[in-house]
Design a protein around this motif. Structure first.
Motif, mmCIF file in Angstrom:
data_model
loop_
_atom_site.group_PDB
_atom_site.id
_atom_site.type_symbol
_atom_site.label_atom_id
_atom_site.label_comp_id
_atom_site.label_asym_id
_atom_site.label_seq_id
_atom_site.Cartn_x
_atom_site.Cartn_y
_atom_site.Cartn_z
ATOM 1 N N ILE A 67 41.396 63.736 82.064
ATOM 2 C CA ILE A 67 41.457 62.331 82.485
ATOM 3 C C ILE A 67 40.180 61.612 82.070
ATOM 4 O O ILE A 67 39.075 62.070 82.358
ATOM 5 C CB ILE A 67 41.635 62.245 84.011
ATOM 6 C CG1 ILE A 67 42.971 62.864 84.439
ATOM 7 C CG2 ILE A 67 41.532 60.808 84.485
ATOM 8 C CD1 ILE A 67 43.097 63.044 85.928
ATOM 9 N N GLU A 68 40.354 60.508 81.332
ATOM 10 C CA GLU A 68 39.215 59.651 81.005
ATOM 11 C C GLU A 68 38.966 58.717 82.178
ATOM 12 O O GLU A 68 39.849 58.485 83.007
ATOM 13 C CB GLU A 68 39.526 58.815 79.760
ATOM 14 C CG GLU A 68 39.647 59.631 78.487
ATOM 15 C CD GLU A 68 38.320 60.265 78.087
ATOM 16 O OE1 GLU A 68 37.307 59.523 78.044
ATOM 17 O OE2 GLU A 68 38.281 61.490 77.856
ATOM 18 N N GLN A 69 37.751 58.137 82.232
ATOM 19 C CA GLN A 69 37.484 57.169 83.297
ATOM 20 C C GLN A 69 38.426 55.976 83.160
ATOM 21 O O GLN A 69 38.437 55.310 82.123
ATOM 22 C CB GLN A 69 36.034 56.705 83.214
ATOM 23 C CG GLN A 69 35.702 55.676 84.254
ATOM 24 C CD GLN A 69 34.255 55.246 84.158
ATOM 25 O OE1 GLN A 69 33.356 56.041 83.948
ATOM 26 N NE2 GLN A 69 34.037 53.948 84.299
ATOM 27 N N MET B 176 38.854 65.974 86.702
ATOM 28 C CA MET B 176 39.043 65.056 85.570
ATOM 29 C C MET B 176 39.016 65.815 84.255
ATOM 30 O O MET B 176 39.849 65.597 83.372
ATOM 31 C CB MET B 176 37.973 63.957 85.583
ATOM 32 C CG MET B 176 38.237 62.874 86.611
ATOM 33 S SD MET B 176 36.934 61.634 86.694
ATOM 34 C CE MET B 176 37.296 60.654 85.250
ATOM 35 N N LEU C 46 41.216 64.152 93.761
ATOM 36 C CA LEU C 46 40.650 63.573 92.542
ATOM 37 C C LEU C 46 39.749 62.381 92.847
ATOM 38 O O LEU C 46 38.575 62.369 92.482
ATOM 39 C CB LEU C 46 41.803 63.156 91.614
ATOM 40 C CG LEU C 46 41.429 62.416 90.343
ATOM 41 C CD1 LEU C 46 40.584 63.278 89.423
ATOM 42 C CD2 LEU C 46 42.685 61.937 89.611
ATOM 43 N N ALA D 216 34.889 60.174 92.040
ATOM 44 C CA ALA D 216 35.819 61.063 91.347
ATOM 45 C C ALA D 216 35.222 62.454 91.186
ATOM 46 O O ALA D 216 34.012 62.609 91.023
ATOM 47 C CB ALA D 216 36.149 60.498 89.976
ATOM 48 N N ALA E 72 46.252 58.335 85.981
ATOM 49 C CA ALA E 72 45.343 59.447 86.276
ATOM 50 C C ALA E 72 45.728 60.105 87.593
ATOM 51 O O ALA E 72 45.764 61.337 87.708
ATOM 52 C CB ALA E 72 43.904 58.935 86.340
ATOM 53 N N ALA F 260 47.108 64.001 88.503
ATOM 54 C CA ALA F 260 46.522 64.878 89.516
ATOM 55 C C ALA F 260 47.575 65.324 90.514
ATOM 56 O O ALA F 260 47.610 66.480 90.947
ATOM 57 C CB ALA F 260 45.383 64.156 90.232
ATOM 58 N N LYS G 154 31.648 61.603 89.636
ATOM 59 C CA LYS G 154 31.463 60.366 88.879
ATOM 60 C C LYS G 154 31.709 59.173 89.790
ATOM 61 O O LYS G 154 32.407 59.281 90.798
ATOM 62 C CB LYS G 154 32.464 60.307 87.729
ATOM 63 C CG LYS G 154 32.191 61.274 86.594
ATOM 64 C CD LYS G 154 33.020 60.874 85.380
ATOM 65 C CE LYS G 154 32.606 61.625 84.136
ATOM 66 N NZ LYS G 154 32.881 63.089 84.244
ATOM 67 N N SER H 285 34.536 65.384 88.937
ATOM 68 C CA SER H 285 34.462 65.570 87.474
ATOM 69 C C SER H 285 35.256 66.776 87.007
ATOM 70 O O SER H 285 35.850 66.770 85.922
ATOM 71 C CB SER H 285 33.015 65.767 87.027
ATOM 72 O OG SER H 285 32.195 64.786 87.562
#
Lengths: 416, 301
Positions: free
Chosen positions: A157-159, A152, A260, A147, A169, A173, A284, A149
């Motif tokens: 956007i959280e994981q 995000m 993303l 991903a 998510a 995007a 990430k 970062s």
């Protein structure tokens, strides 16, 4: 017919070239590590060997998944002139061992205690009837999401921890004008995504039944239909121009902040690292939502072919160099994978590497470590490719999810 | 005595002269028998065995053929071949003929134009495929160029479209081969006797009738050569597809040749791959043999 002839001609040509260039103290290595991160990782081994006085004859045959390399290999072996060592995956090693084409590495393996330091799931591939025939280089796990970062953070956007939040998510995007999922439209890449999606839908028991035991109830069942439906959802998040794109170009889309996520094995990390990015900061990594706790793996190994005289000596030196902890650490840091030996400290690895090593150990201990279908570690190449056909045809809109599941059963039956 | 010697000398010489062509041709004849017909026989044999990764000699009868015709990708490949072959042969012939007729009007600059049309044939199909792949790619090729010029609604994404991709391959293949077909027709046109045409013109034949009734019928051998060459190019086409689409999107542009290669060499199903090669050979023979037979028979008469 013409192709068979041209392969024969290529074999003869290859024989002429290699006999003129490879001297006795050289190892000739056939591999498909040609992209930036991969080539850099391999040069670690080359330098190791040249320090101990062995030359390196490089035989790169590009093409992800190695299918072109395997074609070249077949020609070389048929011509009676195999390379010293060949990068190989899963069942291909077993197939060649069955043909009696591989060396026996037992003496070296016993001396260096390979059987205690290599996880048994891997040994299933690197040994044939209790003889070591290949040296495992690494363990890749294939169910990763990579991903960007920055995107995000920008979109808040959280994981994602569940399939629903993963989809949400990507929707965010897409709405913001990014490509939600970077993907390359090649059969093996579609199968890689499908691998983790199927694991997410049905869990380890389903995965084993469908892809390893080839149980037709699982292959054509409701869970498989759902897995195909999820592929259709993902298809909606891929950009228009995905068809035929190489995996590293898709990774570059995440690196450059155009996309993303990418669902890809951990070899993608090598591309991020090569671009000067750091795990946990610019990019990430997390498991494909739904497949947490399980690891689907493939393992690059160097299958050692029967060679004679002083070439055999060079071959043993190479096998020993491949298995040395120093090389395993140095190589896997660059390559993005984790070492094939479990007795190695994770100190020098980055955040994703540490996570991968820990999850691998966990999955191995709990019996949730499975060979990846997409990468030839669940079944033989003919079945693997039969599955590719169905997955890629469905992903490109040839038929709907229910038909795809039914086709999967037929295709596997025909390939058995 | 001396006369006797010279006659035997001459005998030897003539005998040698009679044998010389056969001796000279023998090595290449031997090579062709072994490498072409020998391997055809070997492939035929393999198609009845359970060969997987390497050839095996265990007889399984018709099993490979039965499986082959149940494989969906093979169906797609055969359908694609029919579409591709029909369009490729007919469009190439039409364009080639039109170009040849136009070039035959004793125009200025023929010497410049002819090599320009012929030039694509000098490229390998891999080069053609790669160039057209970029050209047809919506993100960098024609579509993108038109967008940059301001025609935003322009859309040309055949190469990424499952149903249209095979036509994209036809475009590239036609571009490559029609110049060559033109050259063949042009040679045929140049071979037609001028007197005949003049006589027809004096008799008051219109230009259209001149072509329809006199010139085109005389081009029959050129049509035959064009058909034979384009036909086998279509059936064996492999490199163009690999470079242009890689058989994709999905399996949408698979052709029998790509199918055969993938089953024989990457999927460890050499038996099925050989069976598909045999079917390809039979397809070629089914088209070529009656056609050649009819043509050659006509010549004899």
């Amino acid at each position: 017919m013409r192709s068979i002839l041209s392969v024969k001609a290529a074999a003869v040509l290859a024989t002429c070239i290699s006999t003129s260039t490879a001297s006795a103290q050289d190892v000739e290595v056939l591999h498909w590590w040609t992209s930036g991160g991969e080539a850099a990782a391999l040069s670690v081994l080359r330098e190791d060997l040249s320090e101990s006085g062995y030359g390196w004859v490089d035989m790169p045959v590009a093409g992800g998944g190695g299918s072109d390399a395997m074609t070249v290999l077949r020609a070389r072996v048929t011509a009676g002139n195999p390379p010293t060592a060949v990068q190989m995956l899963g069942f291909a090693i077993q197939d060649w061992a069955k043909e009696g084409a591989l060396s026996n590495l037992n003496d070296l393996a016993n001396e260096q205690n390979w059987s205690t330091v290599v996880p048994s799931a891997l040994q299933a591939f690197s040994t044939y009837s209790a003889n070591w025939v290949a040296a495992p280089v690494n363990v890749h796990s294939t169910n990763w999401v990579w991903a960007n970062s920055k995107i995000m953070a920008e979109l808040g956007i959280e994981q994602p921890t569940s399939w629903e939040s993963f989809i949400a998510a990507m929707q965010a995007a897409k709405d913001a004008g990014y490509t939600a999922l970077a993907h390359g439209g090649q059969a093996w890449q579609e199968a890689t995504v499908f691998d983790s999606v199927a694991m997410g839908v049905g869990g380890p028991a389903f995965y084993k039944a469908a892809f390893i035991d080839l149980d037709s109830d699982a292959l054509g069942g409701a869970q498989m239909v759902e897995a195909f439906e999820r592929m259709e959802t993902l298809r909606g998040f891929v950009d228009e121009n995905f068809s035929g794109r190489d995996w590293n170009l898709a990774t570059a889309m995440v690196i450059n902040g155009e996309a993303l996520f990418q669902i890809m094995g951990d070899w993608a990390k090598g591309e991020f690292v090569n671009a000067g990015q750091t795990a946990g900061e610019e990019f990430k990594c997390f498991r494909v939502p739904g497949s947490d706790g399980t690891v689907t793996f493939n393992s690059d190994q160097f299958a050692m072919f029967k060679v004679e005289g002083s070439a055999a000596e060079a071959q043993l030196a190479m096998a020993s160099a491949v298995m040395s902890p120093e090389f395993q650490v140095a190589f896997n840091i660059v390559k993005g994978s984790v070492p094939a030996r479990t007795d190695i400290s994770d100190e020098e690895f980055d955040a994703c590497g540490k996570l991968g090593m820990a999850q691998l150990a966990q999955a191995a201990a709990s019996g949730n470590l499975f060979g990846s279908m997409a990468h030839g570690h669940a079944n033989t190449p003919s079945i693997q490719n039969a599955m590719y056909d169905v997955i890629t045809a469905h992903f490109n809109g040839e038929y709907d999810a229910a038909t795809a599941a039914a086709e999967l059963v037929t295709a596997v039956e025909l390939a058995k | 005595m001396s006369m006797n010697l010279t006659t035997t000398d001459q005998d030897l010489k003539t005998r040698l002269q009679n044998w010389l062509p056969k001796i000279v041709l023998a090595p290449s004849f031997g090579l062709v028998v072994f490498f072409v017909y020998g391997f055809i026989a070997f492939t035929l044999y393999l198609s009845f065995t359970n060969s997987r990764m390497l050839p095996s000699y265990e007889w399984v009868g018709w099993q490979n053929y039965e499986r082959l015709f149940q494989i969906r990708e093979w169906d797609i490949a055969l359908n694609n071949l029919v579409i591709f072959a029909i369009l490729y042969i007919s469009i190439c012939t039409v364009i080639g003929l039109i170009l040849a007729v136009f070039l035959d009007q004793k125009i200025r600059g023929e010497g410049v134009l002819r090599p320009i049309f012929l030039y694509p044939m000098a490229l390998s199909f891999i080069v053609t495929g790669t160039a057209w792949k970029w050209f047809l790619d919506p993100a960098i090729g024609i579509e993108n160029t038109f967008h940059l010029w301001g025609w935003q609604s322009f859309s040309f994404d055949w190469i990424k479209d499952r149903d249209m991709a095979i036509y994209a391959i036809v475009i590239a293949a036609v571009w490559q081969s029609s110049g060559f077909v033109m050259a063949m027709f042009l040679a045929g046109l140049r071979g037609i006797d001028d007197e005949l045409l003049k006589a027809a013109q004096i008799d008051g034949a219109s230009n259209f009738n001149l072509y329809r009734r006199i010139i085109l019928p005389q081009l029959r051998p050129a049509f035959l050569s064009a058909f034979v060459i384009l036909g086998h190019l279509a059936i064996k086409s492999y490199d163009l597809v690999i470079a242009l689409t890689g058989g994709g999107p999905g399996n949408a542009t698979a052709l029998p040749a790509t199918f055969m290669y993938s089953y024989s060499f990457t999927r460890n199903q050499m038996g099925i791959g050989s069976a598909s090669a045999v079917i390809m050979l039979l397809t070629i023979s089914a088209i070529m043999v009656p056609y050649l037979y009819a043509e050659l028979n006509e010549k004899k008469r």
